[in-house]
Design a protein around this motif. Structure first.
Motif, mmCIF file in Angstrom:
data_model
loop_
_atom_site.group_PDB
_atom_site.id
_atom_site.type_symbol
_atom_site.label_atom_id
_atom_site.label_comp_id
_atom_site.label_asym_id
_atom_site.label_seq_id
_atom_site.Cartn_x
_atom_site.Cartn_y
_atom_site.Cartn_z
ATOM 1 N N ARG A 1 32.450 40.109 34.427
ATOM 2 C CA ARG A 1 33.055 40.528 33.302
ATOM 3 C C ARG A 1 32.518 39.774 31.325
ATOM 4 N NH1 ARG A 1 37.371 42.526 31.512
ATOM 5 N NH2 ARG A 1 37.756 45.057 32.819
ATOM 6 N N GLY B 1 49.227 46.009 30.908
ATOM 7 C CA GLY B 1 48.216 45.907 31.593
ATOM 8 C C GLY B 1 47.193 44.949 30.656
ATOM 9 N N ASP C 1 52.739 43.397 30.066
ATOM 10 C CA ASP C 1 51.963 42.745 31.347
ATOM 11 C C ASP C 1 53.141 41.018 31.523
ATOM 12 O OD1 ASP C 1 50.327 41.363 32.557
ATOM 13 O OD2 ASP C 1 48.608 42.202 31.944
ATOM 14 N N TYR D 1 43.641 49.645 32.135
ATOM 15 C CA TYR D 1 42.344 49.419 32.114
ATOM 16 C C TYR D 1 41.829 48.802 32.796
ATOM 17 C CZ TYR D 1 37.648 49.227 31.340
ATOM 18 O OH TYR D 1 36.013 50.329 31.687
HETATM 19 C C1 SAM Z 1 42.700 42.883 36.690
HETATM 20 S S1 SAM Z 1 43.224 42.850 35.349
HETATM 21 C C2 SAM Z 1 43.182 44.070 34.374
HETATM 22 C C3 SAM Z 1 43.529 43.518 32.443
HETATM 23 C C4 SAM Z 1 42.975 43.601 31.739
HETATM 24 N N1 SAM Z 1 43.343 45.393 31.333
HETATM 25 C C5 SAM Z 1 40.990 44.330 31.209
HETATM 26 O O1 SAM Z 1 40.473 45.050 32.034
HETATM 27 O O2 SAM Z 1 40.538 43.088 30.923
HETATM 28 C C6 SAM Z 1 45.185 43.901 35.550
HETATM 29 C C7 SAM Z 1 46.254 43.283 35.265
HETATM 30 O O3 SAM Z 1 47.344 44.084 34.892
HETATM 31 C C8 SAM Z 1 48.353 43.403 35.298
HETATM 32 N N2 SAM Z 1 49.119 44.288 36.176
HETATM 33 C C9 SAM Z 1 49.543 44.759 37.092
HETATM 34 N N3 SAM Z 1 50.079 45.346 37.565
HETATM 35 C C10 SAM Z 1 50.436 45.661 35.878
HETATM 36 C C11 SAM Z 1 52.697 46.389 36.504
HETATM 37 N N4 SAM Z 1 53.027 47.000 37.174
HETATM 38 N N5 SAM Z 1 52.329 45.934 34.804
HETATM 39 C C12 SAM Z 1 52.228 45.979 33.910
HETATM 40 N N6 SAM Z 1 51.091 45.026 34.168
HETATM 41 C C13 SAM Z 1 50.217 45.230 35.858
HETATM 42 C C14 SAM Z 1 47.948 42.353 35.553
HETATM 43 O O4 SAM Z 1 48.530 41.104 35.288
HETATM 44 C C15 SAM Z 1 46.543 42.004 34.809
HETATM 45 O O5 SAM Z 1 47.141 41.032 33.725
#
Ligand code: SAM
Length: 257
Positions: free
Chosen positions: A42, A73, A98, A139
């Motif tokens: 990334r 998220g 989040d 995303y």
């Molecule tokens: C791989 S990270 C991606 C973060 C960001 N969108 C990016 O692409 O840089 C996944 C994120 O989704 C959040 N997440 C996972 N399940 C979720 C849910 N049900 N509701 C809100 N956030 C969630 C996690 O806490 C994490 O911050």
């Protein structure tokens, strides 16, 4: 990729919402590692990712009209910071959902509203957004939802927040196991696999009879069918080649007529 990256990629493969909470609180990890990515995947790609998000969601790109944007998220890496800066510069109202641990390091601002997840359990705190969101970004999140909770409950709840007449949601950066297998079967894919593994071995392309828990063509097509069945348009879109995993990931765009 070196051995540390490969080890991290294996460790980050099966994360859940709760697992991300633990990563977010780990001060020994880099901002990318805290959201489940090795740095090599990334770092330095944030602007290219934001540009692609804006290309697919033109409402988000325009500063001429303030919009209501929801990021489900966002994580806490430099991509989230860029999205916040971009929205503030455009005058968009930005809602972020989040875990409290992920949201804590993100900056506050008059146009930024943080809601503790997980989505859709926090739907009551988003009641003001029902039918009002111009744009939803989700995303690199859906594959963790798929492993963790009912997928269509999540997508249906998000679609309820979109406004009619153009409200759009990007379910972005979706790993597609079928696409990955197609790539690995190619000459370029076999060379990629050798370089990724750091040794001269062929990828396993055998028949996969066990459900793997991964998103694949069937699941992605079913999301499109579901969105269309409940009254939205939906498309599967490629990622531009400059994105780090464009050979095995794609995006879904949903738009309410
Ligand atoms: C791989 S990270 C991606 C973060 C960001 N969108 C990016 O692409 O840089 C996944 C994120 O989704 C959040 N997440 C996972 N399940 C979720 C849910 N049900 N509701 C809100 N956030 C969630 C996690 O806490 C994490 O911050």
């Amino acid at each position: 990729m070196d051995e540390k990256d490969r080890e991290q990629a294996r460790r980050f493969a099966n994360l859940s919402y709760e697992g991300f909470r633990e990563l977010a609180a780990r001060a020994d990890l880099s901002p990318y590692e805290q959201i489940g990515f090795p740095d090599s995947v990334r770092a330095g790609r944030d602007q290219a990712i934001l540009d692609d998000i804006c290309a697919k969601l033109p409402e988000m790109a325009q500063a001429s009209k303030p919009r209501t944007i929801l990021d489900i998220g966002p994580g806490s890496s430099p991509l989230a910071l860029r999205i916040i800066d971009h929205c503030q510069a455009c005058g968009h109202r930005l809602w972020l959902v989040d875990s409290p641990e992920m949201l804590a390091p993100l900056p506050e601002g008059p146009l930024v509203r943080k809601v503790a997840g997980p989505f859709p359990d926090c739907a009551n705190d988003l009641a003001a957004l029902v039918g009002k969101a111009d744009v939803i970004i989700c995303y690199s999140v859906l594959h963790y939802v798929f492993a963790d909770q009912p997928l269509f409950s999540f997508i249906d709840a998000a679609m309820r927040l979109l406004r009619s007449g153009g409200g759009a949601m990007l379910l972005g950066d979706l790993p597609n196991a079928s696409m990955r297998r197609r790539f690995l079967a190619s000459e370029a894919g076999q060379a990629f696999h050798r370089s990724y593994m750091g040794r001269d071995e062929a990828p396993n392309l055998g028949v996969h009879l066990e459900p793997s828990g991964e998103l694949d063509d069937a699941i992605l097509f079913s999301i499109i069918a579901r969105a269309r069945a409940v009254g939205s348009d939906a498309w599967l879109l490629p990622q531009p080649p400059e994105l780090p995993m464009s050979n095995r990931r794609e995006d879904i765009l949903i738009r309410k007529p």
